[in-house]
Design a protein around this motif. Structure first.
Motif, PDB file in Angstrom:
ATOM      1  N   TYR A 181      69.579  10.691  80.297  1.00  0.00           N
ATOM      2  CA  TYR A 181      68.862  11.946  80.589  1.00  0.00           C
ATOM      3  C   TYR A 181      69.597  12.748  81.671  1.00  0.00           C
ATOM      4  O   TYR A 181      69.856  13.947  81.518  1.00  0.00           O
ATOM      5  N   LYS A 237      63.932  25.658  65.874  1.00  0.00           N
ATOM      6  CA  LYS A 237      62.568  25.615  65.358  1.00  0.00           C
ATOM      7  C   LYS A 237      61.689  26.571  66.161  1.00  0.00           C
ATOM      8  O   LYS A 237      62.021  26.886  67.318  1.00  0.00           O
ATOM      9  N   HIS A 290      57.726  22.595  69.647  1.00  0.00           N
ATOM     10  CA  HIS A 290      58.263  21.622  70.605  1.00  0.00           C
ATOM     11  C   HIS A 290      57.815  21.864  72.042  1.00  0.00           C
ATOM     12  O   HIS A 290      58.088  21.045  72.912  1.00  0.00           O
ATOM     13  N   PHE A 303      54.509  22.647  74.276  1.00  0.00           N
ATOM     14  CA  PHE A 303      53.063  22.580  74.129  1.00  0.00           C
ATOM     15  C   PHE A 303      52.324  23.115  75.350  1.00  0.00           C
ATOM     16  O   PHE A 303      52.814  23.009  76.477  1.00  0.00           O
ATOM     17  N   CYS A 329      72.148  16.928  69.212  1.00  0.00           N
ATOM     18  CA  CYS A 329      72.886  16.227  68.165  1.00  0.00           C
ATOM     19  C   CYS A 329      72.268  16.536  66.800  1.00  0.00           C
ATOM     20  O   CYS A 329      71.051  16.374  66.619  1.00  0.00           O
ATOM     21  N   GLY A 372      71.546  19.238  65.760  1.00  0.00           N
ATOM     22  CA  GLY A 372      70.558  20.309  65.910  1.00  0.00           C
ATOM     23  C   GLY A 372      69.144  19.783  65.730  1.00  0.00           C
ATOM     24  O   GLY A 372      68.264  20.494  65.235  1.00  0.00           O
ATOM     25  N   ASP A 373      68.910  18.551  66.171  1.00  0.00           N
ATOM     26  CA  ASP A 373      67.633  17.894  65.870  1.00  0.00           C
ATOM     27  C   ASP A 373      66.511  18.295  66.837  1.00  0.00           C
ATOM     28  O   ASP A 373      65.341  18.066  66.553  1.00  0.00           O
ATOM     29  N   GLU A 374      66.882  18.869  67.993  1.00  0.00           N
ATOM     30  CA  GLU A 374      65.877  19.301  68.984  1.00  0.00           C
ATOM     31  C   GLU A 374      64.839  18.206  69.233  1.00  0.00           C
ATOM     32  O   GLU A 374      63.645  18.413  68.965  1.00  0.00           O
ATOM     33  N   TRP A 422      63.456  17.055  71.817  1.00  0.00           N
ATOM     34  CA  TRP A 422      62.571  17.216  72.970  1.00  0.00           C
ATOM     35  C   TRP A 422      61.182  17.738  72.619  1.00  0.00           C
ATOM     36  O   TRP A 422      60.987  18.463  71.660  1.00  0.00           O
ATOM     37  N   ARG A 423      60.218  17.330  73.450  1.00  0.00           N
ATOM     38  CA  ARG A 423      58.869  17.908  73.425  1.00  0.00           C
ATOM     39  C   ARG A 423      58.456  18.069  74.888  1.00  0.00           C
ATOM     40  O   ARG A 423      58.655  17.142  75.690  1.00  0.00           O
ATOM     41  N   CYS A 447      59.237  14.775  77.056  1.00  0.00           N
ATOM     42  CA  CYS A 447      59.294  13.651  76.107  1.00  0.00           C
ATOM     43  C   CYS A 447      60.470  13.841  75.154  1.00  0.00           C
ATOM     44  O   CYS A 447      60.956  14.949  74.957  1.00  0.00           O
ATOM     45  N   ASP A 503      64.672  13.722  63.312  1.00  0.00           N
ATOM     46  CA  ASP A 503      63.705  14.410  62.477  1.00  0.00           C
ATOM     47  C   ASP A 503      64.214  14.531  61.041  1.00  0.00           C
ATOM     48  O   ASP A 503      63.446  14.420  60.084  1.00  0.00           O
ATOM     49  N   PHE A 509      70.612   9.870  70.935  1.00  0.00           N
ATOM     50  CA  PHE A 509      70.958  11.020  71.764  1.00  0.00           C
ATOM     51  C   PHE A 509      69.726  11.734  72.314  1.00  0.00           C
ATOM     52  O   PHE A 509      69.840  12.726  73.008  1.00  0.00           O
ATOM     53  N   PRO A 564      67.317  11.118  74.729  1.00  0.00           N
ATOM     54  CA  PRO A 564      67.215  11.372  76.168  1.00  0.00           C
ATOM     55  C   PRO A 564      68.325  12.299  76.691  1.00  0.00           C
ATOM     56  O   PRO A 564      68.075  13.157  77.545  1.00  0.00           O
ATOM     57  N   THR A 619      67.499  15.806  75.638  1.00  0.00           N
ATOM     58  CA  THR A 619      66.297  16.268  76.342  1.00  0.00           C
ATOM     59  C   THR A 619      66.624  16.567  77.810  1.00  0.00           C
ATOM     60  O   THR A 619      66.073  17.512  78.397  1.00  0.00           O
ATOM     61  N   PRO A 651      52.150  10.479  70.628  1.00  0.00           N
ATOM     62  CA  PRO A 651      52.312   9.534  69.503  1.00  0.00           C
ATOM     63  C   PRO A 651      53.721   8.929  69.470  1.00  0.00           C
ATOM     64  O   PRO A 651      54.668   9.498  70.030  1.00  0.00           O
ATOM     65  N   PHE A 707      57.616   9.213  69.940  1.00  0.00           N
ATOM     66  CA  PHE A 707      57.974   9.995  71.124  1.00  0.00           C
ATOM     67  C   PHE A 707      57.798   9.157  72.382  1.00  0.00           C
ATOM     68  O   PHE A 707      56.955   8.248  72.412  1.00  0.00           O
TER      69      PHE A 707
END
Lengths: 199, 199
Positions: A111, A184, A189, A191, B49, B51-53, B55-56, B94, B100, B108, B110, B113, B149, B152
């Motif tokens: 991180y 996206k 993503h 909240f 990585c 383009g998966d995004e 993070w939340r 998170c 996804d 990748f 953390p 994010t 959930p 994550f």
């Protein structure tokens, strides 16, 4: 850098807006040592858990360290080698898996290292350079070729250099280089106080 | 923000130079929704990585979502609660542990994010806000209180707000707020083509 417009609901700083991961480097433009020091300084001042600074970056300049640069290129997957062969600088990004101050497991290493690498990318953007980080490489080969000791772990390879002017971008990369940047929708993503409640 | 000078061998962008993790928030200055949207947009446009995004971010504003903000504060360790009680915004950071696009393990998450969170911190700096990320919190409590959930994982909590003017910083925080920023010498973590060879 080629300018791309992005869709934002609220404005962001130009440095964050302008950074993107292109693939067309100008092999004739050297990145000087002083510039690399600026990128390193940017990474150095990133935040980290307990101020542990778990990151390590092996900066391989084709100009200054051609043997190291060759090794870094060799670590990359073929698809990345195809365009990274023109990048004047390749950086192996590593983290420690242990805290320096007490030897305990550091779960924040990747991180924090991601934040330091991002700082380097943004400093590069500020200096007119383009960066592109890749997960597509062999961590085992990086460990072997660069004698990366435990408890450090290679996480990514970052290319750094000046982008080609668009009229010199090779035909095979044109579509990719000009493709619109996409993300996206924000609310998927980010909240608003509760999981799944879009901001 | 209180200005701190740092030692750099080569200049870095003011945004990177000015960001630091203080502890003295002004509880009377609200962070408006539009500002939070700017921070979110900054994170949204970070690289990832594939383009998966992954993070939340759960953004908890004391003003807009006092119940959520209380829960976020409760997740923090006591030492952090002592000063975070004055921060108008707390953000639960998170990552997904799976990609996804294909459901495979995403190592990748953390790292990416951390980059997105850093982008948010820098956008905050650009808007005159102060951020401070913390590993000192209970991930289990965050998962429970916010119903986070699988797959994550809560990684950090970030405080956001305006810094107090120095003459209003409480006595107990003065030394910490004014302490010089420190990093290890550049050559210890940034290498020139070979492991351990300081740049």
């Amino acid at each position: 850098m080629i300018t791309k417009t992005i869709d934002v609901s609220s404005p962001i700083h130009p440095l964050l807006e302008q950074r993107y991961s292109g693939v067309s480097y100008d092999p004739t433009r050297i990145v000087h040592k002083q510039t690399l020091l600026s990128l390193a300084e940017a990474g150095r001042w990133a935040p980290s858990c307990f101020g542990d600074e778990p990151w390590r970056f092996i900066i391989c300049s084709k100009q200054d360290n051609p043997v190291s640069w060759d090794k870094a290129l060799e670590c990359l997957k073929e698809g990345n080698q195809a365009w990274c062969q023109h990048a004047p600088v390749l950086v192996i990004t590593c983290t420690s898996l242990l805290f320096d101050h007490n030897g305990a497991a550091n779960n924040f290493g990747p991180y924090d290292t991601g934040a330091a690498a991002m700082s380097m990318c943004l400093q590069a953007t500020a200096l007119g350079l383009m960066t592109h980080q890749m997960g597509g490489f062999s961590a085992d080969k990086a460990r072997e070729l660069f004698s990366i000791p435990e408890p450090f772990k290679p996480l990514a390879i970052m290319s750094v250099g000046y982008q080609l002017p668009f009229d010199r971008v090779p035909e095979q990369f044109k579509a990719r280089e000009l493709a619109p940047r996409k993300r996206k929708p924000l609310g998927e993503h980010f909240f608003d106080g509760a999981w799944g409640e879009g901001l």
